[in-house]
Motif scaffolding. Structure first.
Motif, mmCIF file in Angstrom:
data_model
loop_
_atom_site.group_PDB
_atom_site.id
_atom_site.type_symbol
_atom_site.label_atom_id
_atom_site.label_comp_id
_atom_site.label_asym_id
_atom_site.label_seq_id
_atom_site.Cartn_x
_atom_site.Cartn_y
_atom_site.Cartn_z
ATOM 1 N N ILE A 12 7.610 -4.283 6.077
ATOM 2 C CA ILE A 12 8.758 -5.106 5.692
ATOM 3 C C ILE A 12 9.901 -4.161 5.371
ATOM 4 C CG2 ILE A 12 7.331 -6.996 4.805
ATOM 5 C CD1 ILE A 12 8.071 -5.963 1.944
ATOM 6 N N ALA A 13 11.113 -4.686 5.413
ATOM 7 C CA ALA A 13 12.276 -3.865 5.093
ATOM 8 C C ALA A 13 12.195 -3.403 3.641
ATOM 9 C CB ALA A 13 13.553 -4.655 5.320
ATOM 10 N N PHE A 14 12.643 -2.191 3.387
ATOM 11 C CA PHE A 14 12.667 -1.646 2.034
ATOM 12 C C PHE A 14 13.636 -2.442 1.166
ATOM 13 C CE2 PHE A 14 14.701 1.036 -1.154
ATOM 14 C CZ PHE A 14 13.596 1.461 -1.873
ATOM 15 N N SER A 15 13.244 -2.701 -0.067
ATOM 16 C CA SER A 15 14.111 -3.306 -1.077
ATOM 17 C C SER A 15 13.901 -2.553 -2.375
ATOM 18 C CB SER A 15 13.743 -4.777 -1.322
ATOM 19 O OG SER A 15 13.992 -5.552 -0.205
ATOM 20 N N ARG A 16 14.937 -2.450 -3.172
ATOM 21 C CA ARG A 16 14.799 -1.805 -4.475
ATOM 22 C C ARG A 16 13.791 -2.583 -5.316
ATOM 23 N NH1 ARG A 16 17.704 2.285 -4.264
ATOM 24 N NH2 ARG A 16 19.856 2.394 -3.568
ATOM 25 N N GLY A 17 12.971 -1.870 -6.036
ATOM 26 C CA GLY A 17 11.961 -2.502 -6.880
ATOM 27 C C GLY A 17 10.601 -2.638 -6.219
ATOM 28 N N VAL A 18 10.532 -2.446 -4.894
ATOM 29 C CA VAL A 18 9.234 -2.532 -4.211
ATOM 30 C C VAL A 18 8.471 -1.246 -4.476
ATOM 31 C CG1 VAL A 18 8.057 -2.724 -1.996
ATOM 32 C CG2 VAL A 18 10.124 -4.061 -2.427
ATOM 33 N N ARG A 37 0.809 -1.217 0.000
ATOM 34 C CA ARG A 37 0.000 0.000 0.000
ATOM 35 C C ARG A 37 0.842 1.266 0.000
ATOM 36 N NH1 ARG A 37 -4.604 -1.099 -2.148
ATOM 37 N NH2 ARG A 37 -5.735 -2.723 -1.065
ATOM 38 N N LYS A 38 2.027 1.208 0.609
ATOM 39 C CA LYS A 38 2.850 2.413 0.735
ATOM 40 C C LYS A 38 4.315 1.999 0.806
ATOM 41 C CE LYS A 38 3.588 6.269 3.946
ATOM 42 N NZ LYS A 38 3.128 6.902 5.186
ATOM 43 N N VAL A 39 5.185 2.824 0.247
ATOM 44 C CA VAL A 39 6.631 2.605 0.334
ATOM 45 C C VAL A 39 7.274 3.872 0.860
ATOM 46 C CG1 VAL A 39 8.745 2.140 -0.966
ATOM 47 C CG2 VAL A 39 6.624 0.935 -1.555
ATOM 48 N N VAL A 40 8.090 3.721 1.903
ATOM 49 C CA VAL A 40 8.907 4.822 2.415
ATOM 50 C C VAL A 40 10.337 4.488 1.999
ATOM 51 C CG1 VAL A 40 9.696 6.066 4.457
ATOM 52 C CG2 VAL A 40 7.328 5.216 4.354
ATOM 53 N N PRO A 41 10.838 5.132 0.944
ATOM 54 C CA PRO A 41 12.155 4.785 0.392
ATOM 55 C C PRO A 41 13.243 4.716 1.461
ATOM 56 C CG PRO A 41 11.063 6.361 -1.027
ATOM 57 C CD PRO A 41 10.236 6.259 0.232
ATOM 58 N N GLU A 42 14.073 3.689 1.326
ATOM 59 C CA GLU A 42 15.207 3.423 2.215
ATOM 60 C C GLU A 42 14.784 3.047 3.629
ATOM 61 O OE1 GLU A 42 18.015 3.087 0.646
ATOM 62 O OE2 GLU A 42 17.143 3.949 -1.166
ATOM 63 N N GLU A 43 13.465 2.900 3.905
ATOM 64 C CA GLU A 43 13.021 2.526 5.244
ATOM 65 C C GLU A 43 12.178 1.248 5.227
ATOM 66 O OE1 GLU A 43 11.490 5.543 7.828
ATOM 67 O OE2 GLU A 43 12.692 7.092 6.838
ATOM 68 N N TYR A 44 10.951 1.327 4.712
ATOM 69 C CA TYR A 44 10.072 0.167 4.755
ATOM 70 C C TYR A 44 8.978 0.259 3.692
ATOM 71 C CZ TYR A 44 6.748 3.182 7.243
ATOM 72 O OH TYR A 44 5.896 4.196 7.601
ATOM 73 N N ALA A 45 8.295 -0.877 3.500
ATOM 74 C CA ALA A 45 7.081 -0.944 2.686
ATOM 75 C C ALA A 45 5.966 -1.412 3.602
ATOM 76 C CB ALA A 45 7.261 -1.900 1.522
ATOM 77 N N LEU A 46 4.782 -0.873 3.411
ATOM 78 C CA LEU A 46 3.624 -1.218 4.233
ATOM 79 C C LEU A 46 2.694 -2.095 3.404
ATOM 80 C CD1 LEU A 46 2.497 -0.572 7.071
ATOM 81 C CD2 LEU A 46 1.169 1.251 5.993
ATOM 82 N N ILE A 47 2.387 -3.281 3.933
ATOM 83 C CA ILE A 47 1.556 -4.244 3.222
ATOM 84 C C ILE A 47 0.237 -4.414 3.959
ATOM 85 C CG2 ILE A 47 1.342 -6.657 2.499
ATOM 86 C CD1 ILE A 47 4.387 -6.661 2.209
ATOM 87 N N GLN A 48 -0.859 -4.373 3.213
ATOM 88 C CA GLN A 48 -2.165 -4.676 3.789
ATOM 89 C C GLN A 48 -2.457 -6.145 3.506
ATOM 90 O OE1 GLN A 48 -5.572 -2.704 2.091
ATOM 91 N NE2 GLN A 48 -6.857 -3.230 3.835
#
Length: 126
Positions: free
Chosen positions: A108-114, A51-62
């Motif tokens: 989840i931890a941020f990864s390139r491409g997310v 649902r949301k990505v905070v670059p270099e920090e995390y991605a938020l999954i619903q």
């Protein structure tokens, strides 16, 4: 050619079933209601969506369904290889979690491409 083989493999993992000729004029038979045994391989479980990505920090999954931290997880990429998701996983406020319930938000931890909109699935080979 390689991309075609990759996408054919991905499409084989999508849930699908046989359809019936039943309609409102003529009720469908029992075979359309109950699962039919077949020789398809085990399908991955689709768990949620980014649902949301905070670059270099995390991605938020619903999450759309139950989840356990022991599941093998990956995000289905729009292009290129899928993105493996590795523990630890965190609640939306940053606390470590072992499981999630439907409609919960998980970091989840941020990864390139997310990116927002990617689908998270479980039950895939590591």
């Amino acid at each position: 050619p390689q991309q075609m083989a990759f996408w054919q493999e991905e499409l084989q993992m999508l849930p699908h079933r046989a359809y019936t000729q039943g309609s409102l004029a003529r009720p469908a038979g029992l075979s359309s209601v109950h699962p039919q045994p077949d020789d398809r391989r085990a399908e991955p479980r689709y768990l949620g969506i980014v649902r949301k990505v905070v670059p270099e920090e995390y991605a938020l999954i619903q999450f759309k369904t139950w989840f356990s931290a022991t599941d093998r997880l990956e995000l289905v990429s729009r292009c290129g290889p899928n993105i493996k998701v590795k523990p630890p996983l965190f609640s939306s406020v940053g606390e470590p979690i072992e499981k999630a319930t439907p409609n919960s938000l998980v970091r989840i931890a941020f990864s390139r491409g997310v990116e927002p909109g990617l689908v998270l699935r479980a039950g895939v080979d590591s």
